[in-house]
Write a protein that holds these residues in place. Structure first.
Motif, PDB file in Angstrom:
ATOM      1  N   ASN A 141       0.814  -1.219   0.000  1.00 40.02           N
ATOM      2  CA  ASN A 141       0.000   0.000   0.000  1.00 40.02           C
ATOM      3  C   ASN A 141       0.849   1.272   0.000  1.00 40.02           C
ATOM      4  OD1 ASN A 141      -2.323  -1.552   0.079  1.00 40.02           O
ATOM      5  ND2 ASN A 141      -2.474  -1.498   2.316  1.00 40.02           N
ATOM      6  N   ALA A 142       2.090   1.175   0.458  1.00 37.35           N
ATOM      7  CA  ALA A 142       2.952   2.359   0.559  1.00 37.35           C
ATOM      8  C   ALA A 142       3.696   2.669  -0.736  1.00 37.35           C
ATOM      9  CB  ALA A 142       3.964   2.169   1.689  1.00 37.35           C
ATOM     10  N   ILE A 143       3.726   1.730  -1.660  1.00 42.65           N
ATOM     11  CA  ILE A 143       4.495   1.927  -2.903  1.00 42.65           C
ATOM     12  C   ILE A 143       3.902   3.048  -3.746  1.00 42.65           C
ATOM     13  CG2 ILE A 143       5.135   0.865  -5.115  1.00 42.65           C
ATOM     14  CD1 ILE A 143       5.426  -1.788  -3.626  1.00 42.65           C
ATOM     15  N   GLN A 144       4.788   3.918  -4.224  1.00 48.51           N
ATOM     16  CA  GLN A 144       4.420   5.016  -5.110  1.00 48.51           C
ATOM     17  C   GLN A 144       5.224   4.894  -6.408  1.00 48.51           C
ATOM     18  OE1 GLN A 144       5.037   8.759  -3.089  1.00 48.51           O
ATOM     19  NE2 GLN A 144       4.008   8.094  -1.222  1.00 48.51           N
ATOM     20  N   VAL A 168       8.888  -9.270   1.171  1.00 49.49           N
ATOM     21  CA  VAL A 168       9.234  -7.895   0.804  1.00 49.49           C
ATOM     22  C   VAL A 168      10.130  -7.884  -0.445  1.00 49.49           C
ATOM     23  CG1 VAL A 168      10.456  -5.799   1.511  1.00 49.49           C
ATOM     24  CG2 VAL A 168       8.980  -6.996   3.137  1.00 49.49           C
ATOM     25  N   ALA A 169      11.105  -8.773  -0.482  1.00 49.15           N
ATOM     26  CA  ALA A 169      12.010  -8.834  -1.639  1.00 49.15           C
ATOM     27  C   ALA A 169      11.248  -9.178  -2.909  1.00 49.15           C
ATOM     28  CB  ALA A 169      13.103  -9.866  -1.380  1.00 49.15           C
ATOM     29  N   ARG A 170      10.322 -10.112  -2.806  1.00 50.40           N
ATOM     30  CA  ARG A 170       9.522 -10.516  -3.981  1.00 50.40           C
ATOM     31  C   ARG A 170       8.662  -9.348  -4.470  1.00 50.40           C
ATOM     32  NH1 ARG A 170       7.943 -15.057  -1.993  1.00 50.40           N
ATOM     33  NH2 ARG A 170       6.022 -14.269  -1.025  1.00 50.40           N
ATOM     34  N   LEU A 171       8.040  -8.633  -3.533  1.00 47.80           N
ATOM     35  CA  LEU A 171       7.213  -7.473  -3.892  1.00 47.80           C
ATOM     36  C   LEU A 171       8.060  -6.383  -4.541  1.00 47.80           C
ATOM     37  CD1 LEU A 171       4.479  -5.896  -3.650  1.00 47.80           C
ATOM     38  CD2 LEU A 171       5.311  -5.097  -1.426  1.00 47.80           C
ATOM     39  N   ALA A 172       9.228  -6.114  -3.985  1.00 50.72           N
ATOM     40  CA  ALA A 172      10.096  -5.059  -4.498  1.00 50.72           C
ATOM     41  C   ALA A 172      10.580  -5.366  -5.914  1.00 50.72           C
ATOM     42  CB  ALA A 172      11.289  -4.868  -3.566  1.00 50.72           C
ATOM     43  N   LYS A 173      10.926  -6.620  -6.154  1.00 55.03           N
ATOM     44  CA  LYS A 173      11.399  -6.989  -7.500  1.00 55.03           C
ATOM     45  C   LYS A 173      10.281  -6.838  -8.528  1.00 55.03           C
ATOM     46  CE  LYS A 173      15.147 -10.022  -6.029  1.00 55.03           C
ATOM     47  NZ  LYS A 173      16.130  -8.939  -6.206  1.00 55.03           N
ATOM     48  N   LYS A 174       9.068  -7.131  -8.108  1.00 56.42           N
ATOM     49  CA  LYS A 174       7.916  -6.966  -8.996  1.00 56.42           C
ATOM     50  C   LYS A 174       7.771  -5.518  -9.440  1.00 56.42           C
ATOM     51  CE  LYS A 174       2.839  -7.308  -8.830  1.00 56.42           C
ATOM     52  NZ  LYS A 174       1.680  -7.659  -7.965  1.00 56.42           N
ATOM     53  N   HIS A 175       8.114  -4.574  -8.535  1.00 57.58           N
ATOM     54  CA  HIS A 175       7.982  -3.142  -8.842  1.00 57.58           C
ATOM     55  C   HIS A 175       9.335  -2.484  -9.170  1.00 57.58           C
ATOM     56  CE1 HIS A 175       3.710  -2.728  -7.668  1.00 57.58           C
ATOM     57  NE2 HIS A 175       3.981  -3.680  -6.794  1.00 57.58           N
ATOM     58  N   GLN A 176      10.375  -3.295  -9.329  1.00 59.35           N
ATOM     59  CA  GLN A 176      11.719  -2.809  -9.663  1.00 59.35           C
ATOM     60  C   GLN A 176      12.228  -1.767  -8.657  1.00 59.35           C
ATOM     61  OE1 GLN A 176      10.938  -1.667 -13.846  1.00 59.35           O
ATOM     62  NE2 GLN A 176      12.186  -3.441 -14.415  1.00 59.35           N
ATOM     63  N   ILE A 177      12.058  -2.108  -7.381  1.00 55.84           N
ATOM     64  CA  ILE A 177      12.501  -1.260  -6.276  1.00 55.84           C
ATOM     65  C   ILE A 177      13.671  -1.944  -5.579  1.00 55.84           C
ATOM     66  CG2 ILE A 177      11.838  -0.218  -4.067  1.00 55.84           C
ATOM     67  CD1 ILE A 177       8.891  -0.347  -5.097  1.00 55.84           C
TER      68      ILE A 177
END
Length: 393
Positions: A141-144, A168-177
């Motif tokens: 929800n915090a991703i911008q 968290v790592a999986r979510l970040a890679k999905k959004h290229q963060i």
């Protein structure tokens, strides 16, 4: 590691014998490295990350330690810094730019939070979203659109709350963060964030990796591409390199890291269990206790626990808190942790100087909160010391 146990790997300093058969490598206390001719130095400059040119870049004393840290953490390479904050600063600088958005947890290390809030925010106009980090939905929800870094600390400062590192790592890679984690509490012995997909693993080597309270240093570990970029920009240009002697001290410490961590874990569990069952203790924060709210997550992503414990006295009376704090005999008063000696610190001492009253309460801590670092003394002696001091309140 050639199938060797980690303690065996850490006890040996390389495949080749050192000069004169020395069992301990020499300290390369030199500022530069000379070359045989034009072509030799020209070739070295083409690959600065892997050659010895000037000790602001690479130094053999540091390289031995960096290679060992990269191996035990499961990364491609590592760099040592003059302090843990040197490492934190380098990673943050590598992941943000003007107008970036950073997601982090509320209870990160105080100076790391100050760096974000007091320096990067006004200087680079970054946005920061603080979350508890206990639910992956908070991160999502915090991703911008401008989120460039998710900064973790698991277990976190003071309250020792965990984040689900793999999720968290999986979510970040999905959004290229990019993701980074301060892994100092668990050490490379008990937690391997890179294997869960985290980009940067950070350590204050002043703590468990150093282990003797005689060196200040930091480390960053990551994959080849990220670390080469970090080396040529944030490491070389900002100059926060470690001195050869400090690197040599860390090499000394690595030889006993596994053995020390096993003892910190054993004693830490014994002390935490004592505190949990004491009538004058309201709460104990320690991932090794079955009563800890995230005990199952701790078992999933950590192979062990350490000796840093926080707990809350059943009083918020400052005089009583001071009486307990000052009454200890074996626990010395100090701000750091992870050394051979046991220490106590009250988070309120520094947090009340850095935060206003509402911010202090928002962290979920009180005047009765204490943090202890269980050292290598007898656990029985430490428990007796805590018992006699608790009796005074």
């Amino acid at each position: 590691m050639n199938e060797k146990k980690i303690e065996t790997f850490l006890s040996h300093d390389g495949k080749k014998a050192h000069s004169h058969g020395a069992v301990v490598p020499p300290i390369y206390q030199n500022s530069l490295f000379t070359m045989k001719d034009w072509d030799d130095i020209d070739k070295a400059f083409d690959d600065r990350t892997n050659n010895y040119i000037y000790s602001r870049g690479n130094n053999p004393s540091a390289k031995i330690v960096e290679d060992k840290l990269a191996t035990i953490c499961g990364g491609d390479s590592a760099k040592l810094f003059a302090s843990g904050m040197g490492a934190v600063s380098a990673v943050m600088l590598s992941c943000i730019q003007k107008g970036s958005h950073v997601i982090t947890v509320k209870n990160i290390y105080g100076p790391a939070n100050n760096l974000l809030q007091s320096y990067f925010k006004p200087k680079f106009d970054i946005e920061i979203t603080y979350i508890s980090g206990t639910d992956i939905a908070e991160f999502e929800n915090a991703i911008q659109p401008n989120t460039s870094l998710i900064y973790l600390e698991s277990p976190s400062s003071v309250v020792l709350s965990l984040q689900d590192i793999e999720a968290v790592a999986r979510l970040a890679k999905k959004h290229q963060i990019k993701t980074a984690i301060d892994n100092t509490w668990a050490s490379p012995i008990f937690q391997k964030p890179l294997k869960f997909g985290i980009d940067f693993e950070i350590h204050s080597c002043s703590k468990y990796i150093g282990g003797h309270s005689d060196v200040v240093a930091g480390a960053v570990i990551g994959d080849k591409a990220d670390m080469e970029s970090l080396f040529t920009k944030e490491f070389e240009l900002f100059g926060a390199k470690i001195a050869p002697f400090e690197a040599w001290l860390l090499l000394r410490s690595l030889r006993t890291l596994k053995i020390r961590m096993d003892q910190h874990q054993k004693s830490g569990l014994a002390v935490a269990d004592f505190l949990e069952n004491h009538p004058k203790i309201a709460k104990v924060n320690f991932p090794g206790l079955k009563s800890f709210p995230q005990y199952e997550l701790a078992k999933k992503q950590m192979s062990g626990t350490t000796g840093l414990i926080s707990f809350q006295l059943k009083t918020a009376d400052l005089d009583k808190a001071k009486s307990f704090f000052n009454g200890l005999e074996l626990f010395q008063i100090g701000v750091s942790w992870g050394g051979h000696e046991s220490l106590i610190y009250a988070p309120a001492i520094s947090y009340l100087k850095e935060l206003n009253e509402d911010q202090f309460k928002g962290l979920g801590i009180s005047l009765g909160d204490m943090r202890i670092s269980v050292g290598l003394e007898s656990a029985e002696d430490l428990i007796n010391d805590l018992s006699q001091s608790l009796s005074k309140i």
